[in-house]
Every structure is written in structure tokens, then in C-alpha cells.
Design an enzyme around this catalytic site. Structure first.
Site: not given
Length: 234
Positions: A139, A152
Site C-alpha cells: 500500500s 494498518y
């Protein structure tokens, strides 16, 4: 032309679904999983017109025993794996200093541990391929922290680290390893968000980029795919 066998975790929605459909349109055989049997049944219906085989198994990728059972399921059907996309993941917003107890464990098990254990379990099948390629769905959060990103961000930084370690370990085995670092992409995580349709990327954009990386010759590898919305990060 030789057959291609591709494994995509979390393949019933978003980027995972776009990948499964892209691979299937190319004639690949596809194996995927989801926590929802209904989603997998719906997926099977969508693949009726494709030439390649689609095999599915209900799997919670945050549970190691289920990850290993998914690997055994694939081993029982196929003699090799050419492409592995560790795509399954979860996003729970919050701050490291404030997020609820258990959030860290849930995201690390889903976003990091699943890729670690499945890759190790499938490596014997990947080694049987002459075109082995592992993709880890990292990501933008793998390279920059952002508010309310909490664990995250930690999990995605760690997944990028895993990808780099695999790249170093497997290059002499002729197994390619690629980190995929997408920015904001329309998926269930963004469902209901009040943005114009073109503000976020489409899942198909990411699938197309991954597919393109699989088409290089044996002497070249795309180590990282960094892809952002045209108007920048949100």
C-alpha cells in the site's frame, strides 16, 4: 502455449475480484478464497464463460490453520503454482495510541501473517514453475504513515519488508517477487465515500498493472508497482 496457474487471496471483491477476472480472461486457471461462501458461490457464477478452471475455498486468512488448509486444497488440485497474489487484507481505522485491544493482532494476522504462511506453504508448488511470480499487495501506507492509519500502516510496512526479503532470497531460484503499492482504490473500504468516481482509482487499474508485470521476459522483474490516483493521495 503452457497453462498458467494463479492463486489470488481475497478474490471475491475489489482488487482481488478484478485480478481473478483478468487472469481468467487470459485463460489462466485461478484459485481464490474468501471468508464468505456466498461470495464465492457468486464468483463461480461470474466465471461460467471463461476457459480456465476456477477453484475456491472458504478461508479466513487471519487464521493460520485455515491458510495452511487453503494451501493443501490447492496442492490437491494442481501440480504447480505460477502466480501467487497475496491480496487478502483488512483496514480498521484508528490511532496506535487509541485503537481497541485486539486490532493490532487482527490486522497483523490478516495483512502480514497470511502472506508469510501462504507463501511458505506454496513455495514447493511455485518452485515447480518455470515462471514463478509472487505479488504482495502492499500500500501507499507501506512507505508513508497517515493519520488514523494506526496498525494498518505498521502491517503494510512489514509486508513491504517481507516482500524485499523474499526478493533477495528467491532471485537465484528464478522466482520473481513484486510489491504492489496502490493508493486510494475503489473497494469495500471506500464504500459510501463521498468522492467523484474518478477521484479514486479503479480496481481494474491495479489488476492491469499486475497483469502487465507478469508478461515480462525471464530476465526482467518489476520489483515495485507504485500507483496513485492522478490527483494524488487523499
Amino acid at each position: 502455449m503452457s497453462e498458467t496457474f494463479a492463486v489470488v487471496t481475497g478474490g471475491s471483491k475489489g482488487i482481488g475480484l478484478a485480478l481473478c477476472q483478468t487472469f481468467a480472461r487470459a485463460g489462466f486457471h485461478v484459485a481464490t478464497c474468501s471468508r464468505s461462501q456466498q461470495d464465492l458461490d457468486d464468483l463461480q457464477q461470474k466465471f461460467g464463460d471463461y476457459q480456465g478452471e476456477i477453484i475456491t475455498r472458504k478461508t479466513d486468512m487471519s487464521i493460520r490453520d485455515e491458510v495452511e488448509a487453503f494451501a493443501s486444497f490447492i496442492n490437491g488440485h494442481w501440480g504447480q503454482v505460477d502466480i501467487l497474489v497475496n491480496n487478502a487484507g483488512v483496514f480498521i481505522p484508528g490511532k496506535v495510541t487509541e485503537e481497541e485491544e485486539g486490532v493490532f493482532d487482527t490486522m497483523m494476522k490478516t495483512n502480514l501473517n497470511s502472506a508469510y504462511h501462504l507463501t511458505r506453504a506454496l513455495l514447493p508448488l511455485i518452485r515447480k514453475s518455470t515462471k514463478g511470480h509472487i505479488f504482495n499487495m502492499c500500500s501507499i501506507a507501506s512507505i508513508m504513515a497517515y493519520p488514523n492509519g494506526g496498525t494498518y500502516t505498521i502491517s503494510k510496512y512489514a509486508l513491504l519488508g517481507l516482500t524485499k526479503a523474499l526478493r533477495a532470497e528467491l532471485l537465484e531460484d528464478n522466482i520473481k517477487v513484486t510489491a504492489v503499492l496502490p493508493g486510494a482504490t475503489w473497494s469495500n473500504s471506500w464504500k459510501g465515500a463521498d468522492f467523484p468516481e474518478d477521484r479514486l482509482m479503479q480496481s481494474q487499474d491495479i489488476a492491469d498493472a499486475i497483469m502487465a508485470a507478469t508478461q515480462l521476459g525471464p530476465s526482467a522483474v518489476v520489483e515495485e508497482i507504485l500507483i496513485r490516483p492522478q490527483l494524488g493521495d487523499l
